[in-house]
Design an enzyme around this catalytic site. Sequence first.
Site, mmCIF file in Angstrom:
data_model
loop_
_atom_site.group_PDB
_atom_site.id
_atom_site.type_symbol
_atom_site.label_atom_id
_atom_site.label_comp_id
_atom_site.label_asym_id
_atom_site.label_seq_id
_atom_site.Cartn_x
_atom_site.Cartn_y
_atom_site.Cartn_z
ATOM 1 N N ARG A 1 11.077 -33.654 2.555
ATOM 2 C CA ARG A 1 10.359 -33.175 3.730
ATOM 3 C C ARG A 1 10.313 -34.323 4.734
ATOM 4 N NH1 ARG A 1 4.848 -34.943 4.175
ATOM 5 N NH2 ARG A 1 4.134 -33.866 2.316
ATOM 6 N N HIS B 1 3.315 -32.954 6.082
ATOM 7 C CA HIS B 1 3.019 -31.749 5.292
ATOM 8 C C HIS B 1 2.720 -30.581 6.230
ATOM 9 C CE1 HIS B 1 0.900 -28.921 2.750
ATOM 10 N NE2 HIS B 1 -0.211 -29.117 3.416
ATOM 11 N N TYR C 1 0.985 -42.854 4.055
ATOM 12 C CA TYR C 1 1.328 -42.902 2.631
ATOM 13 C C TYR C 1 2.820 -43.052 2.342
ATOM 14 C CZ TYR C 1 2.014 -37.837 3.522
ATOM 15 O OH TYR C 1 2.411 -36.632 4.032
#
Lengths: 371, 336
Positions: free
Chosen positions: A266, A270, A279
């Site tokens: 990805r 998100h 992160y």
Amino acid sequence: MSPQTTPIADTAQDLELSERILAPDGSRMPNARLDAFVADVDAAQLRALHRDMVVLRRIDAEGVALQRQGQLGLWAPCQGQEAAQIGTARALDPQDYVFPSYRETGVIYARGAQPGDYVRMWRGEEGAAYDPAALRVAPLQIIIGAQTLHAVGYALGIRHENAPEVAVTYFGDGATSQGDVNEAMIFAASYQAPVVFVCQNNHWAISEPVTVQSQYPIAGRAPGFGIPSLRVDGNDVLACLAAMRWALEHARSGKGPAYIEAVTYRMGPHTTADDPTRYRDDAEWESWRDRDPIARLEAHLRASGDLTDEHVAETQAAADAVAKEMRAACLGMVTRPPLAVFDGVYAEPHTGLERQRDEYAAYLASFESEA
Amino acid sequence: MTQLTLGKALGAGLRQAMRDDEKVVLLGEDIGKLGGVFRITDGLLDEFGAARVIDTPLAESGIVGTAVGLAFRGYRPVVEIQFDGFVYPAFDQIVSQVAKLHYRTQGRVKMPVTIRIPWAGGIGAAEHHSESPEAYFAHTAGLRVIAVSNPEDAYRSLRQAIASDDPVVFFEPKRLYHHKGEVDLDAPLADAPPMGLARVVRPGTDATVLTYGAMVGTALQAAEAAEDEGIALEVVDLRSLSPVDYDSVAASVRKTGRVVVAHEASREAGLAAEVIASVTERCFEYLESAPLRVTGHDVPYPPAKLEKYHLPDLDRILDAVDRVLDRPHSLTGADA
């Protein structure tokens, strides 16, 4: 898939262990397991897959833009997953029925979604984005993994009727931690249901890396449930198409469920509410950018002389046109009147809700009498 | 008319529903050869086969989630949850999927799923086998909630629940599975009163006891005892917990002016609170005293040897009746 018992923290290694047909540089590699499933794919079909992926990326970018401009409450980007979604979804027959997660923009595109279908739910106009019967796609599912059980139940019905159909469910690597996904695999195997599980391992469940979900390749779990599986390079559209054709043929021929893990990435957040810079490190992101699924197929087609600058320009123009229609559909949506909030809760009259509706209608009407 | 136990009446209801509509399929743990742990599905595997009487793996979310998929395909699944306390693993599939899919899709997807739950206490069962989770489901839009109290109701309401295009959570008081009653197996379903209607089980004029499930019997015992003291209690079986039939409830309250609501489930945020709030909104000017609740305590369901202290009995109901009637009552020994 050969058993692998080592942890899978190294994402590069992860990908190298997957089945593929197109190398990252676009060159074609022999694949004894998958080649037969795409032997019929000619240059025109490859160009169509390329076009699909370009259009999907454009739809996705438009979704992000519309959210940033305040037109959508949220958007779940799928950039980077074009091959996994288009490759698998283009293998489906029209009568097959799909149970997707919320990120499957490419799957509903391939099933014939209309411009407004991409945004209606995210804009907050309706609880589901499209007519499930028309697309043969269940509403986008936000509860993680819940849809996998629905696919198995649907497949149970198919099997009951001896129909030549397959139920397909899409979910992410994070979903494989859910009880429902594991229960779905147990039920599917127990009843030999004609269902295909498609796990898009995009490496991140919001901020949780796949290593938090699994210390073992995800596709490696399926055989433990009695379900054959394939692990494919999810950025190789041809491998995804081939693997899905294998899985569908398996399920359609009465051999029971099949499982695919498409190893992909990805590229974006998100959702538009997420900040992956907190992160995820740049080096990882860049290493995956070099494996871009669209660039890979483009390189392949260029090398064989099957893609010209003219083609590319035409494709991009077509994608822009789709995005324009999507934007127009989004901005043109008319919110239903207040009492519509009560519509469709029940199929039959429910006196409790009817009373509330009447009370609210009277309250609204009181403003009219004031004016 | 036939004499049947409540359990046999439920089995007869399932059989008839399956004969009436081939899209009706049953799913649950041990419902096939064993006929269910309470034998409700006894004989159905033989008559309808394993494709329609589906023994499932031991996974409640899986059972309900699979039923959702079958409903997508046009089936009318009837799910058996083995015991009340085992429904919680399926809670997400029930409240997030079964309840919402019709609304989310503007009615394009129907969820005619019936979720049968052997329910509530009083049989000295092990932990997790005596729960009263009805408020969770009555609180969830999109679900209908039914609680039966006698064989005739069980037979009819179950068939109505299965025939309904809406999902129904169907509570069966396991304490009454062996209680017998008259059932008209041949009465046409179309002639039956709708399953959402409450029923006056015993008419009276002094106070109304609103209850449901196995507590209907307890309330009737209380009414008999009260009669000895010259008090005429009206006992109303709610039968449907969503929607509650407030027209019938209000008619009773307007007649008696005094209300006691009794249920086994614990008190806080329970059905009785909702019923009393609604009664107060609708009938405040008819009320002669504050309505009272008689419920289970706000404790986890106690161990079997203690459950008699938890379940409302006729004395606790009578004590509440005394108080709504402004009579001397046992709690203080004085006038209210």
